[in-house]
Design a protein around this motif. Sequence first.
Motif, PDB file in Angstrom:
ATOM      1  N   VAL A 277     -25.535 -12.410 -14.423  1.00  0.00           N
ATOM      2  CA  VAL A 277     -25.640 -12.333 -12.974  1.00  0.00           C
ATOM      3  C   VAL A 277     -25.050 -13.590 -12.335  1.00  0.00           C
ATOM      4  CG1 VAL A 277     -27.246 -12.236 -11.025  1.00  0.00           C
ATOM      5  CG2 VAL A 277     -27.643 -10.820 -13.048  1.00  0.00           C
ATOM      6  N   GLY A 278     -24.182 -13.385 -11.336  1.00  0.00           N
ATOM      7  CA  GLY A 278     -23.596 -14.495 -10.602  1.00  0.00           C
ATOM      8  C   GLY A 278     -22.390 -15.134 -11.256  1.00  0.00           C
ATOM      9  N   SER A 279     -21.785 -14.468 -12.241  1.00  0.00           N
ATOM     10  CA  SER A 279     -20.622 -15.040 -12.922  1.00  0.00           C
ATOM     11  C   SER A 279     -19.393 -15.028 -12.015  1.00  0.00           C
ATOM     12  CB  SER A 279     -20.313 -14.246 -14.197  1.00  0.00           C
ATOM     13  OG  SER A 279     -21.371 -14.332 -15.118  1.00  0.00           O
ATOM     14  N   THR A 280     -18.459 -15.916 -12.334  1.00  0.00           N
ATOM     15  CA  THR A 280     -17.181 -15.974 -11.629  1.00  0.00           C
ATOM     16  C   THR A 280     -16.110 -15.342 -12.504  1.00  0.00           C
ATOM     17  OG1 THR A 280     -17.790 -18.001 -10.456  1.00  0.00           O
ATOM     18  CG2 THR A 280     -15.440 -17.475 -10.594  1.00  0.00           C
ATOM     19  N   ALA A 281     -15.379 -14.380 -11.967  1.00  0.00           N
ATOM     20  CA  ALA A 281     -14.346 -13.688 -12.736  1.00  0.00           C
ATOM     21  C   ALA A 281     -13.211 -14.644 -13.093  1.00  0.00           C
ATOM     22  CB  ALA A 281     -13.804 -12.516 -11.933  1.00  0.00           C
ATOM     23  N   VAL A 282     -12.655 -14.442 -14.285  1.00  0.00           N
ATOM     24  CA  VAL A 282     -11.523 -15.227 -14.774  1.00  0.00           C
ATOM     25  C   VAL A 282     -10.287 -14.340 -14.777  1.00  0.00           C
ATOM     26  CG1 VAL A 282     -10.557 -16.480 -16.740  1.00  0.00           C
ATOM     27  CG2 VAL A 282     -12.998 -16.680 -16.193  1.00  0.00           C
ATOM     28  N   ASN A 283      -9.200 -14.809 -14.189  1.00  0.00           N
ATOM     29  CA  ASN A 283      -7.961 -14.037 -14.180  1.00  0.00           C
ATOM     30  C   ASN A 283      -7.246 -14.156 -15.518  1.00  0.00           C
ATOM     31  OD1 ASN A 283      -8.216 -13.166 -11.534  1.00  0.00           O
ATOM     32  ND2 ASN A 283      -7.152 -14.939 -10.695  1.00  0.00           N
ATOM     33  N   LEU A 284      -6.851 -13.021 -16.083  1.00  0.00           N
ATOM     34  CA  LEU A 284      -6.079 -12.992 -17.325  1.00  0.00           C
ATOM     35  C   LEU A 284      -4.611 -12.695 -17.078  1.00  0.00           C
ATOM     36  CD1 LEU A 284      -8.505 -10.995 -19.654  1.00  0.00           C
ATOM     37  CD2 LEU A 284      -8.274 -13.473 -19.436  1.00  0.00           C
ATOM     38  N   ALA A 285      -4.313 -11.969 -16.015  1.00  0.00           N
ATOM     39  CA  ALA A 285      -2.915 -11.622 -15.717  1.00  0.00           C
ATOM     40  C   ALA A 285      -2.785 -11.332 -14.232  1.00  0.00           C
ATOM     41  CB  ALA A 285      -2.476 -10.414 -16.532  1.00  0.00           C
ATOM     42  N   ARG A 286      -1.603 -11.677 -13.690  1.00  0.00           N
ATOM     43  CA  ARG A 286      -1.299 -11.414 -12.290  1.00  0.00           C
ATOM     44  C   ARG A 286      -0.077 -10.503 -12.191  1.00  0.00           C
ATOM     45  NH1 ARG A 286      -3.933 -15.051  -8.900  1.00  0.00           N
ATOM     46  NH2 ARG A 286      -4.898 -16.832  -9.943  1.00  0.00           N
ATOM     47  N   GLY A 287       0.162  -9.981 -11.006  1.00  0.00           N
ATOM     48  CA  GLY A 287       1.350  -9.174 -10.775  1.00  0.00           C
ATOM     49  C   GLY A 287       1.334  -7.836 -11.473  1.00  0.00           C
ATOM     50  N   GLN A 288       0.136  -7.292 -11.729  1.00  0.00           N
ATOM     51  CA  GLN A 288       0.021  -6.005 -12.425  1.00  0.00           C
ATOM     52  C   GLN A 288      -0.215  -4.903 -11.390  1.00  0.00           C
ATOM     53  OE1 GLN A 288       0.591  -6.077 -15.880  1.00  0.00           O
ATOM     54  NE2 GLN A 288       1.098  -8.155 -15.177  1.00  0.00           N
ATOM     55  N   ALA A 289       0.779  -4.054 -11.207  1.00  0.00           N
ATOM     56  CA  ALA A 289       0.742  -3.051 -10.157  1.00  0.00           C
ATOM     57  C   ALA A 289      -0.141  -1.871 -10.552  1.00  0.00           C
ATOM     58  CB  ALA A 289       2.149  -2.562  -9.844  1.00  0.00           C
ATOM     59  N   ALA A 290      -1.188  -1.638  -9.789  1.00  0.00           N
ATOM     60  CA  ALA A 290      -2.051  -0.470  -9.928  1.00  0.00           C
ATOM     61  C   ALA A 290      -2.506  -0.199 -11.354  1.00  0.00           C
ATOM     62  CB  ALA A 290      -1.343   0.768  -9.376  1.00  0.00           C
ATOM     63  N   PRO A 291      -3.135  -1.168 -12.035  1.00  0.00           N
ATOM     64  CA  PRO A 291      -3.660  -0.887 -13.380  1.00  0.00           C
ATOM     65  C   PRO A 291      -4.742   0.187 -13.305  1.00  0.00           C
ATOM     66  CG  PRO A 291      -4.477  -2.997 -12.570  1.00  0.00           C
ATOM     67  CD  PRO A 291      -3.455  -2.530 -11.594  1.00  0.00           C
ATOM     68  N   SER A 292      -4.667   1.175 -14.221  1.00  0.00           N
ATOM     69  CA  SER A 292      -5.544   2.332 -14.055  1.00  0.00           C
ATOM     70  C   SER A 292      -6.353   2.700 -15.287  1.00  0.00           C
ATOM     71  CB  SER A 292      -4.718   3.552 -13.639  1.00  0.00           C
ATOM     72  OG  SER A 292      -3.748   3.863 -14.615  1.00  0.00           O
ATOM     73  N   SER A 293      -6.071   2.111 -16.436  1.00  0.00           N
ATOM     74  CA  SER A 293      -6.862   2.369 -17.635  1.00  0.00           C
ATOM     75  C   SER A 293      -6.753   1.160 -18.532  1.00  0.00           C
ATOM     76  CB  SER A 293      -6.355   3.632 -18.354  1.00  0.00           C
ATOM     77  OG  SER A 293      -7.228   3.998 -19.412  1.00  0.00           O
ATOM     78  N   MET A 294      -7.774   0.950 -19.381  1.00  0.00           N
ATOM     79  CA  MET A 294      -7.853  -0.293 -20.144  1.00  0.00           C
ATOM     80  C   MET A 294      -8.519  -0.024 -21.480  1.00  0.00           C
ATOM     81  SD  MET A 294      -9.600  -3.807 -18.688  1.00  0.00           S
ATOM     82  CE  MET A 294      -8.350  -4.056 -17.425  1.00  0.00           C
ATOM     83  N   ALA A 295      -8.119  -0.791 -22.521  1.00  0.00           N
ATOM     84  CA  ALA A 295      -8.734  -0.679 -23.847  1.00  0.00           C
ATOM     85  C   ALA A 295      -8.572  -2.008 -24.568  1.00  0.00           C
ATOM     86  CB  ALA A 295      -8.097   0.448 -24.656  1.00  0.00           C
ATOM     87  N   LEU A 296      -9.489  -2.272 -25.501  1.00  0.00           N
ATOM     88  CA  LEU A 296      -9.501  -3.537 -26.232  1.00  0.00           C
ATOM     89  C   LEU A 296      -9.446  -3.266 -27.724  1.00  0.00           C
ATOM     90  CD1 LEU A 296      -9.930  -6.677 -25.994  1.00  0.00           C
ATOM     91  CD2 LEU A 296     -12.362  -6.199 -26.323  1.00  0.00           C
TER      92      LEU A 296
END
Length: 314
Positions: A277-296
């Motif tokens: 609770v209360g965490s600050t998001a960390v950016n991993l990548a910029r300039g990504q147009a309309a990302p719509s699905s994700m997997a690890l």
Amino acid sequence: AVASVVPDAPGCGALHLASTVDVLYWTDQGHGTVKSLTRTCVQTTIASHEVNPGLIIAAGPYLYWVNSTVAGAMTTSTIRMVYASGGTPSDVVTEVNATGGIRGLAAVPRGTQIFYSAGTNVRAIGIAPSGPAFDVAHEELGGVPTALAISGDMIAFSTDINGDVDVVTVVAGTVASCGKRDPNDPSGEALLMVNCTRVARSQGELYFGNLVLRNGTVYWSNSGSIVSNPVTPNVAQNNQQITSSSGGGALTTFIGENSTDFYFAEDGLIEKTPPIVGSTAVNLARGQAAPSSMALTSGGLYWSTGCAINRTAP
């Protein structure tokens, strides 16, 4: 650094991603294919000539995905399956309704039983041995279950139309009932729940693509925030904000099943946060147009942008 691992293929319509520890899988709706990619970028076509393939999951030795067609107000959705190592796909179950067909898909870890949302129900079907589909939960006031998450004997889901987040306890031979009005309550606020806990009500901008259930707590995204509540029956809930998108936009995808951290995206940004609770998001990548699905996978974090798939270290 961001690497393009699957080049843009115009006409895809949409790409839906899933993964195991070492392999990425995805459906290409427009081209009717199901493909895989190893961490060394070896690409394999698992199925072709599929009909608008969409949602996909990997469980045990199997892949499952949903083919859908629309005719007027009705959507016909069929869950298909194949061994992840290859083979001939086969149909599992077909649903026809006016609420978008099959809106959510999940499986037990071994892949021998799958759960899906269709109409106002969450349903299940066994694979080994196979059998008829049966209802697990029912939304009483017209809510349409969408994304599913499984942990032990509990299934969490978000609902379209009324914007709720519910968790049901699977009991053999019993259909959980969520949200029925108590006829003895003149205010109309009291609900009669059977094996069901409502952890959030009337979320304003609920994202219907994914949610996470772990250690007795549900996590979901509402507009630009990831929020959580514990699964505590008959206790008034108070949404706890985990984090908000750093760019101020609404979340477009969100995962957290296979890692300690949560990964999510908004238009232009790929981000991560611990489930605190209360965490600050960390950016991993910029300039990504309309990302719509994700997997690890062990090879990195993948996401789709239009008809391409990119990767970066998580």
